[in-house]
Design an enzyme around this catalytic site. Structure first.
Site, PDB file in Angstrom:
ATOM      1  N   CYS A  16       0.821  -1.224   0.000  1.00  0.00           N
ATOM      2  CA  CYS A  16       0.000   0.000   0.000  1.00  0.00           C
ATOM      3  C   CYS A  16       0.849   1.265   0.000  1.00  0.00           C
ATOM      4  O   CYS A  16       0.506   2.256   0.651  1.00  0.00           O
ATOM      5  CB  CYS A  16      -0.927  -0.003   1.219  1.00  0.00           C
ATOM      6  SG  CYS A  16      -2.178  -1.308   1.179  1.00  0.00           S
ATOM      7  N   ILE A  19       3.499   3.750  -5.113  1.00  0.00           N
ATOM      8  CA  ILE A  19       3.198   3.245  -6.446  1.00  0.00           C
ATOM      9  C   ILE A  19       1.852   2.525  -6.466  1.00  0.00           C
ATOM     10  O   ILE A  19       1.140   2.533  -7.479  1.00  0.00           O
ATOM     11  CB  ILE A  19       4.329   2.334  -6.957  1.00  0.00           C
ATOM     12  CG1 ILE A  19       4.221   2.113  -8.464  1.00  0.00           C
ATOM     13  CG2 ILE A  19       4.370   1.013  -6.204  1.00  0.00           C
ATOM     14  CD1 ILE A  19       4.463   3.347  -9.284  1.00  0.00           C
ATOM     15  N   ALA A  20       1.469   1.918  -5.340  1.00  0.00           N
ATOM     16  CA  ALA A  20       0.149   1.288  -5.248  1.00  0.00           C
ATOM     17  C   ALA A  20      -0.953   2.331  -5.356  1.00  0.00           C
ATOM     18  O   ALA A  20      -2.001   2.087  -5.972  1.00  0.00           O
ATOM     19  CB  ALA A  20       0.025   0.516  -3.939  1.00  0.00           C
ATOM     20  N   ARG A  25      -5.360   4.691  -8.636  1.00  0.00           N
ATOM     21  CA  ARG A  25      -5.961   5.827  -9.358  1.00  0.00           C
ATOM     22  C   ARG A  25      -6.067   5.515 -10.847  1.00  0.00           C
ATOM     23  O   ARG A  25      -7.042   5.908 -11.511  1.00  0.00           O
ATOM     24  CB  ARG A  25      -5.143   7.090  -9.136  1.00  0.00           C
ATOM     25  CG  ARG A  25      -5.178   7.615  -7.699  1.00  0.00           C
ATOM     26  CD  ARG A  25      -4.655   9.043  -7.621  1.00  0.00           C
ATOM     27  NE  ARG A  25      -3.276   9.162  -8.099  1.00  0.00           N
ATOM     28  CZ  ARG A  25      -2.199   8.982  -7.347  1.00  0.00           C
ATOM     29  NH1 ARG A  25      -2.327   8.642  -6.064  1.00  0.00           N
ATOM     30  NH2 ARG A  25      -0.989   9.125  -7.853  1.00  0.00           N
ATOM     31  N   SER A  40      -2.000  -5.259   3.206  1.00  0.00           N
ATOM     32  CA  SER A  40      -0.780  -4.785   3.840  1.00  0.00           C
ATOM     33  C   SER A  40      -0.544  -5.663   5.049  1.00  0.00           C
ATOM     34  O   SER A  40      -1.472  -6.257   5.600  1.00  0.00           O
ATOM     35  CB  SER A  40      -0.917  -3.314   4.267  1.00  0.00           C
ATOM     36  OG  SER A  40       0.182  -2.920   5.071  1.00  0.00           O
ATOM     37  N   ARG A  41       0.714  -5.732   5.486  1.00  0.00           N
ATOM     38  CA  ARG A  41       0.985  -6.452   6.732  1.00  0.00           C
ATOM     39  C   ARG A  41       0.514  -5.656   7.949  1.00  0.00           C
ATOM     40  O   ARG A  41       0.472  -6.166   9.053  1.00  0.00           O
ATOM     41  CB  ARG A  41       2.474  -6.754   6.823  1.00  0.00           C
ATOM     42  CG  ARG A  41       2.895  -7.865   5.856  1.00  0.00           C
ATOM     43  CD  ARG A  41       4.376  -8.087   5.834  1.00  0.00           C
ATOM     44  NE  ARG A  41       4.702  -9.270   5.035  1.00  0.00           N
ATOM     45  CZ  ARG A  41       5.910  -9.530   4.563  1.00  0.00           C
ATOM     46  NH1 ARG A  41       6.906  -8.688   4.802  1.00  0.00           N
ATOM     47  NH2 ARG A  41       6.132 -10.621   3.856  1.00  0.00           N
ATOM     48  N   HIS A  87      10.143  -8.597  -4.557  1.00  0.00           N
ATOM     49  CA  HIS A  87       9.366  -9.027  -5.718  1.00  0.00           C
ATOM     50  C   HIS A  87       9.416 -10.538  -5.924  1.00  0.00           C
ATOM     51  O   HIS A  87       8.417 -11.160  -6.310  1.00  0.00           O
ATOM     52  CB  HIS A  87       9.847  -8.313  -6.980  1.00  0.00           C
ATOM     53  CG  HIS A  87       9.397  -6.892  -7.042  1.00  0.00           C
ATOM     54  ND1 HIS A  87       9.689  -6.059  -8.111  1.00  0.00           N
ATOM     55  CD2 HIS A  87       8.675  -6.137  -6.175  1.00  0.00           C
ATOM     56  CE1 HIS A  87       9.171  -4.864  -7.888  1.00  0.00           C
ATOM     57  NE2 HIS A  87       8.560  -4.891  -6.717  1.00  0.00           N
ATOM     58  N   LYS A 105       7.967  -3.013 -11.834  1.00  0.00           N
ATOM     59  CA  LYS A 105       9.343  -2.992 -12.321  1.00  0.00           C
ATOM     60  C   LYS A 105      10.256  -2.381 -11.251  1.00  0.00           C
ATOM     61  O   LYS A 105       9.794  -1.584 -10.438  1.00  0.00           O
ATOM     62  CB  LYS A 105       9.433  -2.244 -13.657  1.00  0.00           C
ATOM     63  CG  LYS A 105       9.016  -0.762 -13.574  1.00  0.00           C
ATOM     64  CD  LYS A 105      10.145   0.119 -13.115  1.00  0.00           C
ATOM     65  CE  LYS A 105       9.653   1.453 -12.634  1.00  0.00           C
ATOM     66  NZ  LYS A 105      10.610   2.103 -11.701  1.00  0.00           N
ATOM     67  N   ASP A 186      16.092   1.804 -10.198  1.00  0.00           N
ATOM     68  CA  ASP A 186      14.911   2.632  -9.984  1.00  0.00           C
ATOM     69  C   ASP A 186      14.415   3.258 -11.281  1.00  0.00           C
ATOM     70  O   ASP A 186      13.234   3.138 -11.626  1.00  0.00           O
ATOM     71  CB  ASP A 186      15.202   3.718  -8.953  1.00  0.00           C
ATOM     72  CG  ASP A 186      13.937   4.439  -8.514  1.00  0.00           C
ATOM     73  OD1 ASP A 186      12.962   3.749  -8.151  1.00  0.00           O
ATOM     74  OD2 ASP A 186      13.912   5.681  -8.536  1.00  0.00           O
TER      75      ASP A 186
END
Length: 345
Positions: A16, A19-20, A25, A40-41, A87, A105, A186
């Site tokens: 969360c 980028i999430a 959106r 989420s944890r 990932h 990515k 990145d």
């Protein structure tokens, strides 16, 4: 491309973070895509995320564990938005539960980790794709069509850069090697991926340089790639200074420019005049719904509904080829991540 379906394609988001938020959106701008669950944890964080992205009196289910999301029977595909050092673990978790996977990515920290995820996808017969969102934006789709049609002749030279100034934080994701920090993974991945798309050929020569800061992460890095067939890519990335975000492709009969190539909305073509006539410059603009993150989701939905296990637009072999190149570029710097162990040459 955004025509309504009788039943929207149902998404879950694992993680969360920033980028999430962008992906959620992006989904909201396309009526045939729906966010139905997040995880989420930290259960409270998941609940807050779900509340921000609810609509019409309903909101996504909030799960306090990644396993709960992966067993949610209403979810068709899961977008993994955790740091790239996670990932491999999270991608395999999703696939092992039989959910289609869209993995942010860079796909993994290195080729070995990427291969492990792909092997699980193929063994389980589950769809898997890297979330290289740029590849699916209409402007880049158009640009690649222009190149394939030979409008600028044979592409010979690519210049692309992507750099920004991040405030230094040794424990932040841009600089901490434990989080896969550094410019190459990145934002350099955008440059290397674009070069792979433009030349569509093996790399036969490479040179790279990096300025590594106190954490060991590459704060500035530059790459020179020579491709089979004669193409040359001059690329750079940074997390300590702002650079151009543009790409220019020069061919035997003209040039193609992509302003803000990682999130393009314009394609500019320049050509010399015929028989000594005036040069021409044409520009195509692409208006998009939302923030552009939804196009990759539409591709996943199209592939899953068609029974495909990978996208022809972003194949798993392409992902592996780029991941292999990222490994090769950083090897001379002595830049190692924990996941490398003794595997990185």
């Amino acid at each position: 491309m955004t025509g309504a379906m009788t039943k929207p394609f149902r998404w879950g988001i694992l993680g969360c973070g920033r980028i999430a938020e962008a992906f959620a959106r992006g989904l909201a701008a396309h009526e045939d895509q729906a966010l139905v669950a997040v995880a989420s944890r930290d259960a409270q964080r998941a609940q807050a995320f779900a509340a921000r992205h609810g609509s019409s009196g309903s909101e996504p289910r909030a799960h306090g564990s990644y396993e709960a999301l992966c067993t949610d029977g209403d979810v068709e595909a899961i977008y993994v938005a955790t740091p790239h050092t996670l990932h491999n673990e999270h991608g395999r978790l999703v696939l092992e539960h039989g959910k289609a996977l869209l993995l942010e990515k860079p796909f993994a920290v290195n080729e070995r980790e990427a291969t492990e995820v792909i092997e699980v996808a193929r063994a389980r017969g589950v769809f898997c794709m890297e979330a290289m969102w740029t590849r699916f934006r209409p402007a880049l789709v158009h640009a690649l069509d222009v190149l394939r049609e030979g409008v600028i002749g044979q592409p010979l030279m690519l210049h692309a850069s992507f750099g920004f100034r991040a405030p230094f934080d040794a424990a932040g994701r841009h600089f901490d090697l434990g989080l896969g920090g550094g410019a190459l993974l990145d934002v350099g991945v955008y440059c290397v991926s674009l070069a792979d798309l433009v030349f569509d050929a093996p790399v036969v020569q490479r040179q790279s340089l990096a300025v590594q800061g106190e954490t060991g992460a590459d704060e500035l890095s530059a790459y020179l790639l020579g491709y089979e067939g004669g193409g040359l890519a001059v690329l750079s990335s940074a997390v300590r200074c702002d650079t151009s975000h543009d790409a220019r492709i020069d061919g035997t009969e003209g040039s193609l420019l992509l302003p803000d190539f990682w999130r393009p909305t314009r394609v500019i073509i320049e050509q010399a005049g015929v028989d000594g006539g005036p040069a021409t410059r044409t520009e195509a603009r692409f208006d998009e719904p939302g923030n552009g993150y939804g196009w990759q989701a539409i591709e996943v939905a199209r592939c899953v509904r068609s029974g495909l296990l990978e996208s022809p637009l972003r194949s798993l072999e392409t992902t592996l080829r780029v991941q292999r190149e990222l490994d090769a570029l950083r090897a001379p710097w002595g830049l190692r991540y924990a996941a490398d162990g003794v595997h990185l040459a």
